[in-house]
Every structure is written in structure tokens, then in C-alpha cells.
Design a protein around this motif. Structure first.
Motif, PDB file in Angstrom:
ATOM      1  N   UNK A  11     -15.763  -0.847  10.936  1.00 55.36           N
ATOM      2  CA  UNK A  11     -15.005  -2.001  10.453  1.00 55.36           C
ATOM      3  C   UNK A  11     -13.586  -1.567  10.092  1.00 55.36           C
ATOM      4  N   UNK A  12     -12.617  -2.231  10.692  1.00 57.61           N
ATOM      5  CA  UNK A  12     -11.201  -1.978  10.431  1.00 57.61           C
ATOM      6  C   UNK A  12     -10.783  -2.803   9.210  1.00 57.61           C
ATOM      7  N   UNK A  13     -10.436  -2.109   8.102  1.00 53.78           N
ATOM      8  CA  UNK A  13     -10.036  -2.813   6.876  1.00 53.78           C
ATOM      9  C   UNK A  13      -8.528  -2.705   6.635  1.00 53.78           C
ATOM     10  N   UNK A  14      -7.771  -2.410   7.690  1.00 55.45           N
ATOM     11  CA  UNK A  14      -6.316  -2.324   7.568  1.00 55.45           C
ATOM     12  C   UNK A  14      -5.698  -3.710   7.731  1.00 55.45           C
ATOM     13  N   UNK A  15      -4.396  -3.764   7.612  1.00 57.51           N
ATOM     14  CA  UNK A  15      -3.682  -5.038   7.761  1.00 57.51           C
ATOM     15  C   UNK A  15      -3.728  -5.547   9.205  1.00 57.51           C
ATOM     16  N   UNK A  16      -4.224  -4.732  10.115  1.00 53.26           N
ATOM     17  CA  UNK A  16      -4.372  -5.148  11.518  1.00 53.26           C
ATOM     18  C   UNK A  16      -5.827  -5.438  11.889  1.00 53.26           C
TER      19      UNK A  16
ATOM     20  N   UNK B 278     -10.877  -6.619  -5.656  1.00 59.52           N
ATOM     21  CA  UNK B 278     -12.263  -6.463  -5.175  1.00 59.52           C
ATOM     22  C   UNK B 278     -13.228  -7.321  -5.985  1.00 59.52           C
ATOM     23  N   UNK B 279     -13.028  -7.379  -7.280  1.00 51.51           N
ATOM     24  CA  UNK B 279     -13.940  -8.113  -8.164  1.00 51.51           C
ATOM     25  C   UNK B 279     -13.670  -9.607  -8.236  1.00 51.51           C
ATOM     26  N   UNK B 280     -12.452 -10.033  -7.951  1.00 49.80           N
ATOM     27  CA  UNK B 280     -12.097 -11.436  -8.140  1.00 49.80           C
ATOM     28  C   UNK B 280     -11.794 -12.211  -6.862  1.00 49.80           C
ATOM     29  N   UNK B 281     -11.479 -11.526  -5.779  1.00 52.11           N
ATOM     30  CA  UNK B 281     -11.169 -12.214  -4.522  1.00 52.11           C
ATOM     31  C   UNK B 281     -12.098 -11.833  -3.375  1.00 52.11           C
ATOM     32  N   UNK B 282     -12.774 -10.703  -3.497  1.00 48.93           N
ATOM     33  CA  UNK B 282     -13.522 -10.192  -2.353  1.00 48.93           C
ATOM     34  C   UNK B 282     -15.015  -9.996  -2.633  1.00 48.93           C
ATOM     35  N   UNK B 283     -15.561 -10.746  -3.586  1.00 48.01           N
ATOM     36  CA  UNK B 283     -16.965 -10.564  -3.945  1.00 48.01           C
ATOM     37  C   UNK B 283     -17.890 -10.766  -2.747  1.00 48.01           C
TER      38      UNK B 283
ATOM     39  N   UNK C  57       0.046  -9.976  -3.526  1.00 51.00           N
ATOM     40  CA  UNK C  57      -0.747  -8.888  -2.971  1.00 51.00           C
ATOM     41  C   UNK C  57      -0.702  -7.653  -3.869  1.00 51.00           C
ATOM     42  N   UNK C  58      -1.639  -6.762  -3.629  1.00 53.17           N
ATOM     43  CA  UNK C  58      -1.665  -5.478  -4.338  1.00 53.17           C
ATOM     44  C   UNK C  58      -0.420  -4.672  -3.967  1.00 53.17           C
ATOM     45  N   UNK C  59      -0.091  -4.625  -2.688  1.00 53.03           N
ATOM     46  CA  UNK C  59       1.088  -3.875  -2.254  1.00 53.03           C
ATOM     47  C   UNK C  59       2.360  -4.464  -2.848  1.00 53.03           C
ATOM     48  N   UNK C  60       2.382  -5.780  -3.031  1.00 50.98           N
ATOM     49  CA  UNK C  60       3.525  -6.422  -3.679  1.00 50.98           C
ATOM     50  C   UNK C  60       3.742  -5.894  -5.086  1.00 50.98           C
ATOM     51  N   UNK C  61       2.655  -5.697  -5.829  1.00 49.65           N
ATOM     52  CA  UNK C  61       2.745  -5.125  -7.180  1.00 49.65           C
ATOM     53  C   UNK C  61       3.306  -3.712  -7.100  1.00 49.65           C
ATOM     54  N   UNK C  62       2.704  -2.895  -6.243  1.00 49.18           N
ATOM     55  CA  UNK C  62       3.088  -1.489  -6.129  1.00 49.18           C
ATOM     56  C   UNK C  62       4.557  -1.343  -5.774  1.00 49.18           C
TER      57      UNK C  62
ATOM     58  N   UNK D 201     -10.369 -10.782  10.727  1.00 51.77           N
ATOM     59  CA  UNK D 201     -10.876 -11.554   9.590  1.00 51.77           C
ATOM     60  C   UNK D 201     -12.397 -11.458   9.598  1.00 51.77           C
ATOM     61  N   UNK D 202     -13.090 -11.300   8.521  1.00 50.56           N
ATOM     62  CA  UNK D 202     -12.614 -11.351   7.133  1.00 50.56           C
ATOM     63  C   UNK D 202     -12.196  -9.992   6.578  1.00 50.56           C
ATOM     64  N   UNK D 203     -12.321  -8.919   7.361  1.00 49.49           N
ATOM     65  CA  UNK D 203     -12.105  -7.561   6.845  1.00 49.49           C
ATOM     66  C   UNK D 203     -10.656  -7.265   6.518  1.00 49.49           C
ATOM     67  N   UNK D 204      -9.706  -7.944   7.177  1.00 47.64           N
ATOM     68  CA  UNK D 204      -8.287  -7.774   6.885  1.00 47.64           C
ATOM     69  C   UNK D 204      -7.996  -8.101   5.422  1.00 47.64           C
ATOM     70  N   UNK D 205      -8.837  -8.899   4.814  1.00 48.33           N
ATOM     71  CA  UNK D 205      -8.637  -9.297   3.410  1.00 48.33           C
ATOM     72  C   UNK D 205      -8.721  -8.114   2.456  1.00 48.33           C
ATOM     73  N   UNK D 206      -9.309  -6.999   2.915  1.00 49.49           N
ATOM     74  CA  UNK D 206      -9.364  -5.789   2.101  1.00 49.49           C
ATOM     75  C   UNK D 206      -8.026  -5.045   2.086  1.00 49.49           C
ATOM     76  N   UNK D 207      -7.123  -5.389   2.996  1.00 51.42           N
ATOM     77  CA  UNK D 207      -5.826  -4.718   3.052  1.00 51.42           C
ATOM     78  C   UNK D 207      -5.048  -4.978   1.762  1.00 51.42           C
ATOM     79  N   UNK D 208      -4.420  -3.945   1.211  1.00 52.71           N
ATOM     80  CA  UNK D 208      -3.582  -4.157   0.022  1.00 52.71           C
ATOM     81  C   UNK D 208      -2.404  -5.100   0.290  1.00 52.71           C
TER      82      UNK D 208
END
Length: 175
Positions: A20-25, A124-129, A54-59, A28-35
């Protein structure tokens, strides 16, 4: 079975595993794991009432360079593009600000532990359960390999970027 992590840069073929590819590429639905994925309403550490797409937006928003401070515009990026703030453009990184209006900078290790990890775990806990449950269920019956651009799962190994796939695998095995 534990979930494995492999580099997307290497060809992974396995007849006995679900890859399973969990990168931004990834699909769906696995792309949702991308930061980079714009889940929205992600709390920004040390910034009460402030949220990010996004998580990356915060970082990236909290990253501080020699001549450039925080960039709140990164918190609202929803295209998964144009998020990175690089040393090539802004010079050496001084650290990450402890909040948009924080009065001090965090070193790289502290920023990973105080900004990146809690923010990614929150997603992971609030958007990807549902997706976490799917992966955990799948891993109970078959070998699962998550593809990421990096495979470093140790937040204290600062020599390489941290693998969000490794964080997913750890989260699935702990929850």
C-alpha cells in the motif's frame, strides 16, 4: 503480523503481501495518510485556537530560517503542493517556533517530539480511524507493506527524514 515499511523508490513486489502506497501520490483512501493531505481543522501545537489543513502545513509554517520567520499561509494550503520551505530558498533552518507567536525556537529533535509526532498522531486518531482499522484488520490476516519515501521510524534518528509510514505501522500495532 507487524506492518512493514519499504521505500517507494525501490521496486517492491511480493505475492504474499498487500503493498500500500501511503505517500501523497498513493491511491485513495491511502493517500489520506500523507502528511500533505488536507484533512482540515488540525490543531497547531502551542497555538490555541489555530488550526491547519495538513500536518505538513503545521511543520512548514512553524519552521524558522536565518532571515525568515514562521509562515502562517502554509496552514491553509489544501492543494498538497507548495508546502515545502527549503534551505535552498531561505537559508539555514534555525529551528521551529513553539507556536505561531511563540517566544522561543525548538531544536529539530524537540520539534519532532513536540510538533510533528503529536500532530500526526492527532490526525491518525481523529481523521483516519476507519483507515487505521482497515490496516490493522488486514495485518491480522496477511502481510502488509506500506510504501514511503523514507523508512526511518526512529524519531531520535535526526540523520534522515522521519517515515510517516513507520508511524502508521507503530500506531496500528499499539492500538
Amino acid at each position: 503480523m507487524p506492518i512493514e515499511v519499504a521505500s517507494k523508490r525501490r521496486k517492491v513486489t511480493s505475492s504474499d503481501a498487500v503493498v500500500i502506497d501511503v505517500t501523497s501520490r498513493g491511491p485513495d483512501p491511502w493517500v489520506r495518510f500523507s502528511p500533505f493531505y488536507p484533512h482540515g481543522n488540525i490543531p497547531v501545537p502551542f497555538s490555541p485556537g489555530v488550526v491547519s489543513s495538513s500536518v505538513e502545513g503545521v511543520w512548514q509554517a512553524l519552521k524558522v530560517f536565518d532571515d525568515t520567520d514562521v509562515d502562517p499561509s502554509k496552514l491553509s494550503v489544501t492543494s498538497m503542493k507548495g508546502l515545502k520551505r527549503t534551505t535552498r530558498r531561505f537559508g539555514p533552518v534555525r529551528g521551529h517556533r513553539a507556536g505561531l507567536h511563540g517566544d522561543h525556537l525548538l531544536d529539530y529533535r524537540t520539534a519532532r517530539h513536540s510538533i510533528y509526532l503529536p500532530t500526526y498522531r492527532w490526525v491518525l486518531s481523529n481523521h483516519l480511524q476507519d483507515q487505521v482499522t482497515q490496516l490493522s484488520d488486514l495485518a491480522r490476516s496477511t502481510r502488509v507493506v506500506l510504501l514511503d519515501y523514507t523508512t526511518n521510524g526512529d524519531p531520535d534518528d535526526l540523520s534522515k527524514p522521519l517515515s510517516h509510514a513507520a508511524l502508521i505501522a507503530a500506531h496500528c500495532s499499539n492500538g
